[in-house]
Design a protein around this motif. Structure first.
Motif, PDB file in Angstrom:
ATOM      1  N   GLN A 102       0.827  -1.201   0.000  1.00  0.00           N
ATOM      2  CA  GLN A 102       0.000   0.000   0.000  1.00  0.00           C
ATOM      3  C   GLN A 102       0.866   1.258   0.000  1.00  0.00           C
ATOM      4  O   GLN A 102       1.816   1.352   0.766  1.00  0.00           O
ATOM      5  N   SER A 103       0.507   2.197  -0.819  1.00  0.00           N
ATOM      6  CA  SER A 103       1.260   3.454  -0.845  1.00  0.00           C
ATOM      7  C   SER A 103       0.676   4.475   0.125  1.00  0.00           C
ATOM      8  O   SER A 103       1.276   5.517   0.353  1.00  0.00           O
ATOM      9  N   HIS A 104      -0.491   4.173   0.660  1.00  0.00           N
ATOM     10  CA  HIS A 104      -1.183   5.146   1.514  1.00  0.00           C
ATOM     11  C   HIS A 104      -1.288   6.488   0.799  1.00  0.00           C
ATOM     12  O   HIS A 104      -1.277   7.548   1.438  1.00  0.00           O
ATOM     13  N   ASP A 105      -1.325   6.443  -0.514  1.00  0.00           N
ATOM     14  CA  ASP A 105      -1.390   7.653  -1.324  1.00  0.00           C
ATOM     15  C   ASP A 105      -0.192   8.566  -1.140  1.00  0.00           C
ATOM     16  O   ASP A 105      -0.271   9.779  -1.367  1.00  0.00           O
ATOM     17  N   SER A 106       0.924   7.980  -0.739  1.00  0.00           N
ATOM     18  CA  SER A 106       2.157   8.759  -0.617  1.00  0.00           C
ATOM     19  C   SER A 106       3.145   8.290  -1.681  1.00  0.00           C
ATOM     20  O   SER A 106       3.468   7.107  -1.773  1.00  0.00           O
TER      21      SER A 106
ATOM     22  N   GLU B 156       5.286   4.862  -2.038  1.00  0.00           N
ATOM     23  CA  GLU B 156       5.144   4.136  -3.297  1.00  0.00           C
ATOM     24  C   GLU B 156       6.523   3.706  -3.809  1.00  0.00           C
ATOM     25  O   GLU B 156       6.721   2.554  -4.216  1.00  0.00           O
ATOM     26  N   ILE B 157       7.454   4.619  -3.733  1.00  0.00           N
ATOM     27  CA  ILE B 157       8.813   4.322  -4.200  1.00  0.00           C
ATOM     28  C   ILE B 157       9.459   3.243  -3.331  1.00  0.00           C
ATOM     29  O   ILE B 157      10.046   2.288  -3.832  1.00  0.00           O
ATOM     30  N   ASP B 158       9.338   3.392  -2.036  1.00  0.00           N
ATOM     31  CA  ASP B 158       9.903   2.385  -1.133  1.00  0.00           C
ATOM     32  C   ASP B 158       9.345   1.001  -1.440  1.00  0.00           C
ATOM     33  O   ASP B 158      10.071   0.015  -1.499  1.00  0.00           O
ATOM     34  N   ASN B 159       8.051   0.965  -1.608  1.00  0.00           N
ATOM     35  CA  ASN B 159       7.416  -0.324  -1.852  1.00  0.00           C
ATOM     36  C   ASN B 159       7.872  -0.928  -3.168  1.00  0.00           C
ATOM     37  O   ASN B 159       8.032  -2.147  -3.276  1.00  0.00           O
ATOM     38  N   LEU B 160       8.064  -0.085  -4.148  1.00  0.00           N
ATOM     39  CA  LEU B 160       8.534  -0.594  -5.431  1.00  0.00           C
ATOM     40  C   LEU B 160       9.901  -1.252  -5.280  1.00  0.00           C
ATOM     41  O   LEU B 160      10.165  -2.302  -5.869  1.00  0.00           O
TER      42      LEU B 160
ATOM     43  N   SER C 115      -5.189  -4.653   5.489  1.00  0.00           N
ATOM     44  CA  SER C 115      -4.488  -3.369   5.448  1.00  0.00           C
ATOM     45  C   SER C 115      -3.588  -3.227   6.671  1.00  0.00           C
ATOM     46  O   SER C 115      -2.428  -2.809   6.561  1.00  0.00           O
ATOM     47  N   GLY C 116      -4.110  -3.591   7.821  1.00  0.00           N
ATOM     48  CA  GLY C 116      -3.315  -3.522   9.050  1.00  0.00           C
ATOM     49  C   GLY C 116      -2.145  -4.490   9.023  1.00  0.00           C
ATOM     50  O   GLY C 116      -1.041  -4.164   9.467  1.00  0.00           O
ATOM     51  N   ILE C 117      -2.370  -5.658   8.479  1.00  0.00           N
ATOM     52  CA  ILE C 117      -1.293  -6.648   8.390  1.00  0.00           C
ATOM     53  C   ILE C 117      -0.183  -6.138   7.474  1.00  0.00           C
ATOM     54  O   ILE C 117       0.992  -6.154   7.812  1.00  0.00           O
ATOM     55  N   GLU C 118      -0.592  -5.685   6.309  1.00  0.00           N
ATOM     56  CA  GLU C 118       0.409  -5.237   5.334  1.00  0.00           C
ATOM     57  C   GLU C 118       1.248  -4.105   5.896  1.00  0.00           C
ATOM     58  O   GLU C 118       2.470  -4.093   5.764  1.00  0.00           O
ATOM     59  N   LYS C 119       0.590  -3.166   6.531  1.00  0.00           N
ATOM     60  CA  LYS C 119       1.314  -2.008   7.042  1.00  0.00           C
ATOM     61  C   LYS C 119       2.363  -2.416   8.077  1.00  0.00           C
ATOM     62  O   LYS C 119       3.524  -2.012   7.992  1.00  0.00           O
ATOM     63  N   GLU C 120       1.939  -3.217   9.011  1.00  0.00           N
ATOM     64  CA  GLU C 120       2.870  -3.628  10.066  1.00  0.00           C
ATOM     65  C   GLU C 120       3.971  -4.534   9.505  1.00  0.00           C
ATOM     66  O   GLU C 120       5.146  -4.390   9.856  1.00  0.00           O
ATOM     67  N   ALA C 121       3.583  -5.437   8.638  1.00  0.00           N
ATOM     68  CA  ALA C 121       4.567  -6.357   8.066  1.00  0.00           C
ATOM     69  C   ALA C 121       5.642  -5.592   7.314  1.00  0.00           C
ATOM     70  O   ALA C 121       6.837  -5.817   7.487  1.00  0.00           O
ATOM     71  N   ARG C 122       5.216  -4.677   6.494  1.00  0.00           N
ATOM     72  CA  ARG C 122       6.177  -3.936   5.685  1.00  0.00           C
ATOM     73  C   ARG C 122       7.085  -3.086   6.564  1.00  0.00           C
ATOM     74  O   ARG C 122       8.276  -2.946   6.292  1.00  0.00           O
ATOM     75  N   ALA C 123       6.507  -2.544   7.610  1.00  0.00           N
ATOM     76  CA  ALA C 123       7.321  -1.737   8.528  1.00  0.00           C
ATOM     77  C   ALA C 123       8.425  -2.580   9.142  1.00  0.00           C
ATOM     78  O   ALA C 123       9.491  -2.074   9.495  1.00  0.00           O
ATOM     79  N   LYS C 124       8.179  -3.874   9.247  1.00  0.00           N
ATOM     80  CA  LYS C 124       9.180  -4.758   9.823  1.00  0.00           C
ATOM     81  C   LYS C 124      10.006  -5.477   8.762  1.00  0.00           C
ATOM     82  O   LYS C 124      10.739  -6.419   9.060  1.00  0.00           O
ATOM     83  N   GLY C 125       9.838  -5.065   7.528  1.00  0.00           N
ATOM     84  CA  GLY C 125      10.652  -5.647   6.468  1.00  0.00           C
ATOM     85  C   GLY C 125      10.113  -6.948   5.891  1.00  0.00           C
ATOM     86  O   GLY C 125      10.870  -7.708   5.293  1.00  0.00           O
TER      87      GLY C 125
END
Lengths: 343, 343
Positions: free
Chosen positions: A102-106, A110-114, B85-95
């Motif tokens: 998810q880019s959260h519209d940022s 978006e770049i990080d996720n890519l 959405s909550g899973i993705e956000k937390e997961a990505r924050a942790k790599g």
DNA sequence: CAAGAACACGCAATCGATTGCGTGTAATTT
DNA sequence: AAATTACACGCAATCGATTGCGTGTTCTTG
């Protein structure tokens, strides 16, 4: 059966069967150079032992991860979640995994996720842009690596990219003309960020419908919001209703804002659709919940996801081959409900 | 800068810098045994060349995929999409990456998806069961491989598993008691498949609230639906309203069915909440759209996703260590709106 | 000043599956 | 019966990053 699964490899199977790992691998993959009996024996043991191939090792060797990356603004929006549902279903049917982000519209996120998706060596990428993204150079990484990118929904305004879209112009044209047919003489438009082509096209379709029907195009009631949220819907509705010459119809580029327009107008005691006819976009579930039910443009979210996957996979197959048709356009249709039906 | 990215490896960097691949690897990972200047030089070149590590190769070697698998019934449901959405956000924050899959509420598909997720060697799994799943042996594959499994929402009725949940009993108790406080004397319950503990607990909480308030528990108005769909909501509402002794309140185990209860009751000319008070569960967005707005139990979907990831990651870290606290319980609270507010 | 510690880096194996090439055996052909 | 051809399978390299162990250099210290 199912003795140990942890770390069970083709080497273990090979040893037990007095075969080489290569033979085991080929047997499991139905390679023609392996004898029928051998194949049967290998598969039998594999099942007994609960052998499961290590997709990571396979990916490394074959350079194919069988993974599709998905990048969207927010997962928990009706349209997006249906889109993803369609992607996942089709991808899995074709043996691919779906990785979401998810880019959260940022644009920054978006770049990080890519980057992260690229690091995972996804086989293809399906994207709906963040609202504020206007520069697309962060997608070069994929172009340069011949990883197909398919844009959906919020797509860049460029040629030579793969996109799956609807005909926003036509859909908006029809929606607006519908309001006109119902007797509206002054239709307002609530749109999204105008640098996003979907919103621009919807606006242009709206304008074209007015012109065709010889209605004045008044910029004062063509309003764009960065995010068509509930709050924005309320704010814009309040704004136009306070005008000296308020509109008698609203074509709104999404349903969320259209719903709050209804709610706000009702609060003001304005009769819908008699005094104010409203039509939204997407045909979210809330359309049938709000009173009066909201007319909308049905957006085939799941089909769009499916088409995007098919496009991506066909790109993977004919890797590099000159692709002529890089656009897929899906049909929409109006869903007329009470919020706009005067006759 | 950014010359070629396709197939650029640490070997290429090593060659260019007259270093060994091991040194390059260690430099990029800030290993202590590498000199400061060397690290700087390596990182500089890596950035210039647009080097990106191959996560697949890393995963194979380290036996850690840094991937979290998600298995749910349908992605495109308000509660589930927020959970994800909550899973993705937390997961990505942790790599970690998030891989999704849908069971479409079919146990068979659930099993297939589990196989595929296992093949991907996910680091952990977060699951909300298919509605019909009653046997859980297909999860043994993960247990045997020490891959943490965290159950959320629709969870198995067993001990010794990791679960993140809400207190369904209490929530249902409070919701029901709220209706009673509003003057309801005969409250019906629309529940889901009773073998799913969340639905069973909600039913038990409902019953407990009735008993505490000395109200009759009438099995005739405790109704379970396999899927609490719009249609079911309508059907059940019609059923109870046609009784000789219809209820004056409904506690519904989800919002979707509660909304159609409202719609159907309104169509019958029944006043809500005066003649029939209704409360739902989940606090979906539609609660604020329906007229009258639907009271509901706020279910912290995103937080639940976040907690599930945290639980999963802590399991990965202390791999195997005896884990005492394998339950996380999140708070809910009532959101009272007009559909149940009589005073 | 010599010896041990700290530092900097390379060698080669490893993760598990895949695959080009090669070898030996059996079946087929003329 | 000799010669092709088809068949069945193994050897060893490979994908790219990681890591235990070993070696050479510089620095510190008694």
């Amino acid at each position: 059966m199912e003795e140990r699964k942890k770390g069970l490899t083709i080497y273990d199977l090979a040893e037990e069967l007095k075969l080489s790992p290569s033979t085991v691998s080929r047997a499991l993959n139905d390679h023609h150079s392996i004898g029928k009996k051998t194949k049967k024996a290998v598969k039998k043991l594999a099942k007994e032992r609960g052998y499961r191939p290590n997709a990571i090792a396979s990916s490394l060797r074959t350079n194919r991860s069988n993974t599709i990356g998905i990048l969207v603004s927010w997962i928990n929006r009706p349209f997006i979640s249906s889109l993803i549902s369609g992607i996942e279903k089709e991808a899995r049917a074709k043996g691919y995994q779906a990785i979401i982000s998810q880019s959260h519209d940022s644009t920054e996120l978006e770049i990080d996720n890519l980057q992260a998706l690229y690091d995972s060596r996804i086989s293809a990428l399906i994207v709906s842009l963040a609202m504020g993204t206007t520069d697309y150079s962060h997608f070069d990484l994929f172009k340069d690596s011949d990883i197909p990118v398919v844009f959906v929904d919020r797509i860049p305004d460029m040629l030579n990219i793969n996109k799956v879209q609807i005909n926003n112009f036509n859909a908006a044209f029809e929606a607006t003309e519908h309001l006109i047919e119902q007797g509206c003489k002054r239709v307002a438009h609530f749109g999204g960020a105008s640098h996003q082509s979907i919103y621009k096209d919807r606006m242009l379709g709206y304008v074209a419908a007015l012109k065709k029907n010889n209605l004045e195009v008044d910029e004062a009631i063509i309003l764009n919001a960065n995010s068509l949220s509930e709050e924005e819907g309320t704010r814009l509705t309040e704004y136009v209703l306070n005008m000296d010459n308020p509109p008698d119809g609203i074509f709104c580029a999404n349903d969320k804002a259209a719903v709050s327009a209804i709610q706000y107008a009702k609060k003001r005691g304005i009769k819908i659709p008699e005094e104010l006819a409203i039509i939204g976009f997407n045909n979210d579930p809330i359309c049938e919940i709000i009173d009066p039910p909201l007319s909308s443009v049905h957006h085939p979210a799941q089909e769009m996801g499916k088409a995007a996957v098919q496009k991506a996979l066909s790109m993977i197959e004919q890797n590099g081959t000159s692709e002529t048709n890089n656009r897929v356009i899906l049909d929409t249709h109006l869903v007329i409900r009470a919020s706009s039906k005067r006759k």
